[in-house]
Write an enzyme that holds these catalytic residues in place. Structure first.
Site, PDB file in Angstrom:
ATOM      1  N   PRO A 455      16.143  46.644  16.595  1.00  0.00           N
ATOM      2  CA  PRO A 455      17.263  47.302  15.925  1.00  0.00           C
ATOM      3  C   PRO A 455      17.067  47.484  14.409  1.00  0.00           C
ATOM      4  O   PRO A 455      18.023  47.813  13.716  1.00  0.00           O
ATOM      5  CB  PRO A 455      18.417  46.351  16.197  1.00  0.00           C
ATOM      6  CG  PRO A 455      17.770  44.998  16.222  1.00  0.00           C
ATOM      7  CD  PRO A 455      16.404  45.194  16.816  1.00  0.00           C
ATOM      8  N   GLY A 456      15.892  47.260  13.922  1.00  0.00           N
ATOM      9  CA  GLY A 456      15.631  47.623  12.529  1.00  0.00           C
ATOM     10  C   GLY A 456      15.686  46.488  11.533  1.00  0.00           C
ATOM     11  O   GLY A 456      15.680  46.730  10.326  1.00  0.00           O
ATOM     12  N   GLY A 457      15.740  45.276  12.007  1.00  0.00           N
ATOM     13  CA  GLY A 457      15.759  44.137  11.081  1.00  0.00           C
ATOM     14  C   GLY A 457      14.552  44.176  10.166  1.00  0.00           C
ATOM     15  O   GLY A 457      14.668  43.993   8.942  1.00  0.00           O
ATOM     16  N   CYS A 579       7.210  37.371  19.531  1.00  0.00           N
ATOM     17  CA  CYS A 579       8.022  36.158  19.637  1.00  0.00           C
ATOM     18  C   CYS A 579       7.644  35.459  20.943  1.00  0.00           C
ATOM     19  O   CYS A 579       8.505  34.986  21.679  1.00  0.00           O
ATOM     20  CB  CYS A 579       9.517  36.450  19.534  1.00  0.00           C
ATOM     21  SG  CYS A 579      10.116  37.650  20.707  1.00  0.00           S
TER      22      CYS A 579
HETATM   23  C1  LIG Z   1      10.383  42.845  19.426  1.00  0.00           C
HETATM   24  S1  LIG Z   1      11.367  44.226  19.571  1.00  0.00           S
HETATM   25  C2  LIG Z   1      11.277  44.931  17.976  1.00  0.00           C
HETATM   26  C3  LIG Z   1      12.224  44.327  17.020  1.00  0.00           C
HETATM   27  C4  LIG Z   1      12.201  45.004  15.681  1.00  0.00           C
HETATM   28  N1  LIG Z   1      10.876  45.025  15.119  1.00  0.00           N
HETATM   29  C5  LIG Z   1      13.114  44.335  14.686  1.00  0.00           C
HETATM   30  O1  LIG Z   1      12.656  43.554  13.888  1.00  0.00           O
HETATM   31  O2  LIG Z   1      14.302  44.581  14.715  1.00  0.00           O
HETATM   32  C6  LIG Z   1      10.292  45.283  20.449  1.00  0.00           C
HETATM   33  C7  LIG Z   1      10.776  46.704  20.541  1.00  0.00           C
HETATM   34  O3  LIG Z   1       9.721  47.479  21.093  1.00  0.00           O
HETATM   35  C8  LIG Z   1      10.278  48.503  21.874  1.00  0.00           C
HETATM   36  N2  LIG Z   1       9.182  48.983  22.740  1.00  0.00           N
HETATM   37  C9  LIG Z   1       8.828  48.577  23.972  1.00  0.00           C
HETATM   38  N3  LIG Z   1       7.762  49.264  24.401  1.00  0.00           N
HETATM   39  C10 LIG Z   1       7.413  50.120  23.406  1.00  0.00           C
HETATM   40  C11 LIG Z   1       6.398  51.101  23.253  1.00  0.00           C
HETATM   41  N4  LIG Z   1       5.492  51.337  24.199  1.00  0.00           N
HETATM   42  N5  LIG Z   1       6.364  51.808  22.116  1.00  0.00           N
HETATM   43  C12 LIG Z   1       7.259  51.578  21.131  1.00  0.00           C
HETATM   44  N6  LIG Z   1       8.246  50.670  21.218  1.00  0.00           N
HETATM   45  C13 LIG Z   1       8.317  49.942  22.348  1.00  0.00           C
HETATM   46  C14 LIG Z   1      11.429  47.822  22.543  1.00  0.00           C
HETATM   47  O4  LIG Z   1      12.368  48.754  22.976  1.00  0.00           O
HETATM   48  C15 LIG Z   1      11.953  46.910  21.463  1.00  0.00           C
HETATM   49  O5  LIG Z   1      12.965  47.534  20.771  1.00  0.00           O
END
Ligand SMILES: C[S@@+](CC[C@H](N)C(=O)[O-])C[C@H]1O[C@@H](n2cnc3c(N)ncnc32)[C@H](O)[C@@H]1O
Length: 827
Positions: A455-457, A579
C-alpha cells in the site's frame, strides 16, 4: 527462562538492544504478579495493551523521559517523589492507568490496528547508508541539522524531572534524550521518509496472479455451496481450536508463573528445576496424549525441560534416550502448544538452536510495537511527537537507528485517525519496513522503481527521502491494492510518483532495460516473518509453497536488476527484501541473481541485524551474502525480515542455463525434507568455509564479488531426479513456462510485424523516389508530374511498396521496349 528476560522481550523497542538506553530499574509490570500474570513475557496473548507498543513501557526506551512523554493530562498530578520507592510507586501507578482496560475497542478499533498491518515494512532513513562505493552519501539538510532538538515535552509547556534535573542530576539523561531526539546522524546524514507492507497484501495479490500465493479463503473458490459451508465450518473450528489453545496456554503460563514466583523471589527458576530430568513419554503414552484433550501445562513444562536437556545433554539426558528422541518430542510439543505445522517447526529448528527457536516462537506470539514514521515532506518528528503527546499518545523515538520513527506505547485516541494522520504527517508502519528504504538510500533527482509497492509505505518513504524530486515508478500488480497505494501517496503529499499496474516481471520491457537508477523489490513472499500479525502462517505453509514464492522472486529480482543502469552516475542499486525468514526466499534468490547477472552484494548500511547465511543445510551461497541482513522478532523486536543490497557492475547478462538454478532449488528442497541428500551434494562444498550454519560465524565478504567457482558452488540434482521428485510440480511449471513463452512469443511477433511493415514502407518510399528520378531522366517528363508519382509511391504498407516498386519497374521495361522498337524502326 527467567521472567525478567521475557518481560523485556515483550516490550523492548525495535532495533538493536545494545543501543537503547538502559532503564533505571526493572519494569513495574515485572514486579506486579497480577498484571504480569496476564501478560507474561513473550508468550502472552495479545491484549490491547500489548498491541500498543508491547504493553508496558518497554525496556530499551527512555525510562527517564517517561514522565514528560506522558500525555499532558497524566503529567499534571505527578509530584516529585521524595524517595526512590515513592517514585517507583508512582511509575507503577501510571502503568496501571494506561492498562489495556482503559483502551476500549472504540478507542482503538481492530481496523485502526489493521492499518498498521497494511504498512508492513516501511521505510527508514537514508541517513544510515553505509555503502562503501561512496555513491550513496546524502548531504545533510540544514533544516534537519537545526533540528537538534529539545524533546517534544516542551510543547506541553512542562518541564519534566529529567529535563529539569540540571547539569548535576540529569546531564547524562539529557544527553541520552537528545541523542534519541536528534535528527542529526553521526554520519551527517538526515532522514526523511518511509514505507510499508503487509501479509494480507502479499498473499492476496499473488493470488490474482495465480502464483500460488492464494489466501486460504480463496483456495476454496469454485467449489459448491456445501463445500464452502464446510470450509467455513472448518475455518470456524480452526479458530475455535486456536482460541482454546490460546486460553489454555494462558492458564498454563499463569500456573507456571505462580510456580516461578514460589520458586524464587525474582521469578528465577531454581537449580533443582534446572536439573530436573525430563521423562519422555513412551509410544503408548504419546498415543494416549494425542487422543486425550491436550494438557497444555504439561506440554509447556516439557518443552522447557527438553530445551534445557538438549542444551546440556550429557548431564540431563534420561538414560538410554537419544538426542533425536528428545528432538522429535520437542517438535511434537511445539506444534501442539503453539499451533505450528511440522514443516514450520522443522524449518525453525534447522535455522536456530532449540533454545533460540523457542525464543523466536514465543516472540511471534506477541505483537510488535506500534510504530509510525514521520512524513518529512510535511512535518518534523519532534513537532509530530508534540502534537500527538497533546492528544494523549504516549510515545518515544524508535531508537538511535531511525530519525523519523516513533514507537507508541499507549494512546487515548485511535492513532490511525488523528488529524495529524489524516493530514499525512505520519504513516503507521512496522519498524522493519523502514529498513529496505534505508538500505536503498534513494537520492534526489533520481529515477527509482518500487516494483511491488502497495500500500505504499515504502514508496512514500522513498519519495520523502527524495524530497519529491526526480521520479518514482510505484508498481503494483493487484488493481484492488492500487487504491490504498494512491490514497497513501495523496495523503502523504507525494508528487513525484507515477503509479503503474504491471506484473513486475514486465517492467524492463515497459520502462526499458537500464532505464533507472535504483529499484526497490519488496517482494511478495510467504510471510513467515510476520506470524504475530498473521498466525495462519504457522500452519498454512509448506515446502512446495515456499519454492513457488522463490521461483517468482527470482524472476522479479532479475527484472529489477535489468531495470537498473549500471552506468548510473548516482545509483546502480537494487534492494531486495522479504518479510520471510526462509532461506529459499532470501539468500537463495540473491545467490541465483549473482549467477545470472553482473551484480555484487554490498553492505546495506544498516547498523544492526544478523548477517545472511552462506551455508544452510545443503545450500552453499556466495560469501558476500554475509553482507545481507536478517532481522528477528526475538532478537530485534522487529518482524522477521531480510534485506540485501546489490550493486550492478555492468549491464551484461551472464549465460547460465536455466536448468541449473532450478536444480539448485529442488535439490535443496529435498535436502530440507531429508530425502535426497546423496543426490545433490554440494559440488564445491569443500571450497566453502566450514564451521557452523550461521553466516555470522565465518562469513567474510568478498568485495570483488567472489570467484566464479564460488558462485557455481551450489548443490545440484540431476534433471531426471528432479522430475522424479516433483513430477506434478514440473508439469505445472513446464505448462506455466510454455504459457509465458507463448505470450512472450506473441508479443515479440506483434513487434516484429510492426517493424517489418515499417521497413517495407520505407523501402517503398525509396524505390518510388528512385523510379521517379529515373523516369524523369530517361523520358524528360515535365516536372509537374513528379509530385503525383511520389505521392502515389508514398502510400504506406506493402500495397504502396508493391505499387511504387512494381510500377516503377514496369515503366522502365516499357520504356526499354519502346526504345528498342524505335531503334528497330530506324534500322
Ligand atoms: C510485500 S508487499 C509490498 C509492500 C509495499 N512494498 C509496502 O511497503 O507497502 C508485496 C506486494 O507485491 C504485489 N505483487 C505480487 N506479485 C507481484 C508481481 N508479480 N509484480 C508486482 N507486484 C506483485 C502484491 O500485490 C503486494 O502488494
Amino acid at each position: 527462562m527467567a521472567r525478567t528476560k521475557e518481560v523485556k522481550k515483550a516490550g523492548r523497542a525495535p532495533g538493536p538492544a545494545a543501543q537503547a538506553p538502559k532503564r533505571k530499574r526493572e519494569e513495574p509490570a515485572a514486579k506486579a504478579p497480577a498484571s504480569a500474570g496476564k501478560a507474561k513475557g513473550a508468550t502472552a496473548p495479545a491484549s490491547k495493551k500489548q498491541q500498543l507498543g508491547g504493553g508496558r513501557k518497554p525496556a530499551g526506551f527512555t525510562d527517564h523521559n517517561a514522565k514528560w512523554l506522558k500525555p499532558k493530562k497524566q503529567q499534571q498530578p505527578v509530584e516529585e517523589p521524595s524517595s526512590e520507592e515513592e517514585e517507583e510507586d508512582q511509575e507503577e501507578l501510571s502503568v496501571e492507568e494506561f492498562s489495556g482496560e482503559e483502551l476500549s475497542g472504540e478507542e482503538f478499533s481492530e481496523d485502526e490496528l489493521g492499518m498498521m498491518d497494511d504498512d508492513f515494512g516501511s521505510d527508514g532513513q537514508s541517513g544510515s547508508e553505509g555503502d562503501q562505493d561512496g555513491s550513496d552519501e546524502e548531504g545533510s539538510s540544514s533544516e534537519e541539522e537545526e533540528d537538534e532538538e529539545e524533546p517534544p515535552a516542551a510543547t506541553n509547556g512542562k518541564r519534566t524531572k529529567a529535563a529539569a534535573a540540571g547539569p548535576a542530576g540529569g546531564k547524562k539523561q539529557q544527553q541520552q534524550q537528545q541523542e534519541l531526539w536528534s535528527d542529526d546522524d553521526e554520519e551527517g546524514e538526515e532522514e526523511r521518509g518511509f514505507g510499508g507492507s503487509s501479509d494480507e497484501e502479499i498473499s492476496g495479490s499473488s493470488d490474482e496472479e495465480g502464483d500460488g500465493f492464494g489466501s486460504e479463503g480463496e483456495e476454496g473458490e469454485g467449489g459448491s455451496e456445501e463445500e464452502e459451508e464446510e470450509e467455513e465450518e472448518l475455518e470456524v473450528e480452526r479458530r475455535a481450536r486456536a482460541l482454546d489453545r490460546a486460553a489454555a496456554r494462558r492458564r498454563a503460563e499463569a500456573e507456571a508463573e505462580t510456580r516461578d514466583m514460589a520458586a524464587g523471589e525474582d521469578g528465577m527458576e531454581t537449580n533443582i528445576q534446572d536439573f530436573e530430568v525430563v521423562t519422555l513419554p513412551s509410544g503408548q503414552q504419546i498415543e494416549a496424549e494425542m487422543l486425550a484433550p491436550f494438557d497444555l501445562a504439561l506440554v509447556q513444562k516439557r518443552i522447557k525441560g527438553i530445551v534445557r536437556t538438549l542444551e546440556n545433554f550429557k548431564q540431563l539426558r534420561e538414560g538410554g534416550r537419544s538426542r533425536a528422541e528428545y528432538l522429535e518430542q520437542l517438535k511434537r510439543d511445539l506444534a501442539t502448544y503453539y499451533g505450528y505445522n511440522q514443516f514450520m517447526v522443522d524449518a525453525l529448528l534447522a535455522m536456530f538452536s532449540v533454545g533460540e527457536a523457542l525464543e523466536l516462537i514465543e516472540a511471534q506470539e506477541v505483537p510488535r510495537p506500534v510504530t509510525l514514521r514521520t512524513n518529512t515532506l510535511k512535518t518534523r518528528r519532534r513537532e509530530l511527537a508534540g502534537a500527538l503527546i497533546n492528544r494523549g499518545v504516549n510515545l518515544d523515538p524508535i531508537g538511535n537507528w531511525s530519525k523519523v520513527g516513533l514507537v507508541v506505547y499507549e494512546s487515548q485516541v485511535p492513532v490511525g485517525a488523528t488529524p495529524e494522520y489524516m493530514a499525512g504527517h505520519y504513516m503507521l508502519q512496522g519498524a522493519s519496513s523502514f529498513l529496505p528504504v534505508m538500505a536503498l538510500a534513494p537520492q534526489e533527482g533520481e529515477q527509482v522503481v518500487d516494483m511491488a509497492a502497495a500500500p505504499g509505505g515504502k514508496t512514500t518513504y522513498v519519495a520523502a527521502l527524495m524530497r519529491n524530486s526526480g521520479m518514482v515508478f510505484a508498481n503494483e500488480i493487484n488493481k484492488e491494492r492500487l487504491k490504498s497505494l494512491t490514497a497513501n501517496l495523496q495523503r502523504m503529499g507525494v508528487t513525484n510518483t507515477v503509479v503503474c499496474n504491471y506484473d513486475g516481471r514486465e517492467l524492463p520491457r515497459v520502462l526499458g532495460e537500464r532505464s533507472v537508477d535504483r529499484v526497490l523489490l519488496d517482494t511478495p513472499c510467504s510471510g513467515t516473518g510476520v506470524i504475530s500479525k498473521d498466525p495462519s502462517v504457522k500452519s498454512s505453509k509448506n515446502q512446495e509453497e515456499i519454492w513457488k514464492c522463490a521461483h517468482l522472486q527470482k524472476q522479479l529480482l532479475l527484472a529489477a536488476i535489468d531495470l537498473v543502469d549500471a552506468g548510473s552516475a548516482t545509483g546502480g542499486y537494487v534492494v531486495y527484501s522479504t518479510c520471510s525468514m526462509m532461506v529459499e526466499e532470501n539468500e537463495n534468490v540473491v545467490n541465483y541473481a549473482l549467477r545470472k547477472r553482473d551484480v555484487k552484494v554490498v553492505p546495506c548500511g544498516l547498523e544492526f541485524g544478523r548477517p545472511g547465511f552462506i551455508r544452510f543445510r545443503d545450500f552453499r551461497f556466495h560469501p558476500s551474502l554475509a553482507e545481507s541482513r536478517r532481522f528477528y522478532p526475538h532478537a530485534h523486536n522487529l518482524d522477521g525480515f531480510f534485506v540485501c543490497k546489490l550493486k550492478k557492475l555492468s549491464n551484461k547478462k551472464k549465460e547460465v542455463k536455466d536448468e541449473d538454478e532450478e536444480e539448485e532449488g529442488e535439490g535443496a528442497d529435498e535436502a530440507g525434507k531429508g530425502k535426497a541428500r546423496s543426490g545433490m551434494k554440494a559440488a564445491a562444498a569443500g571450497k566453502q568455509q566450514r564451521g557452523g550454519q550461521q553466516a555470522a560465524a565465518g562469513g567474510s565478504s568478498d568485495e570483488e564479488g567472489g570467484s566464479e567457482s564460488e558462485e557455481e558452488a551450489a548443490p545440484a540434482a540431476s534433471p531426471a531426479l528432479r522430475g522424479k521428485l516433483h513430477p506434478k510440480k514440473h508439469q505445472q511449471e513446464a505448462a506455466q513456462q510454455a504459457k509465458q513463452q507463448q505470450a512472450a512469443g506473441k508479443e515479440r511477433g506483434i513487434v516484429k510485424k510492426a517493424r517489418q511493415e515499417l521497413m517495407e514502407e520505407l523501402a517503398a518510399k525509396k524505390a518510388a523516389a528512385a523510379a521517379a528520378a529515373a523516369q524523369q531522366q530517361e523520358q524528360g517528363q515535365p516536372k509537374k508530374q513528379q509530385p503525383k508519382q511520389q505521392q502515389q509511391a508514398a502510400k504506406p504498407g506493402k500495397a504502396a511498396a508493391a505499387a511504387a516498386g512494381g510500377g516503377g519497374k514496369k515503366q522502365q521495361q516499357q520504356q526499354k521496349q519502346q526504345q528498342k522498337k524505335k531503334v528497330q524502326k530506324k534500322k
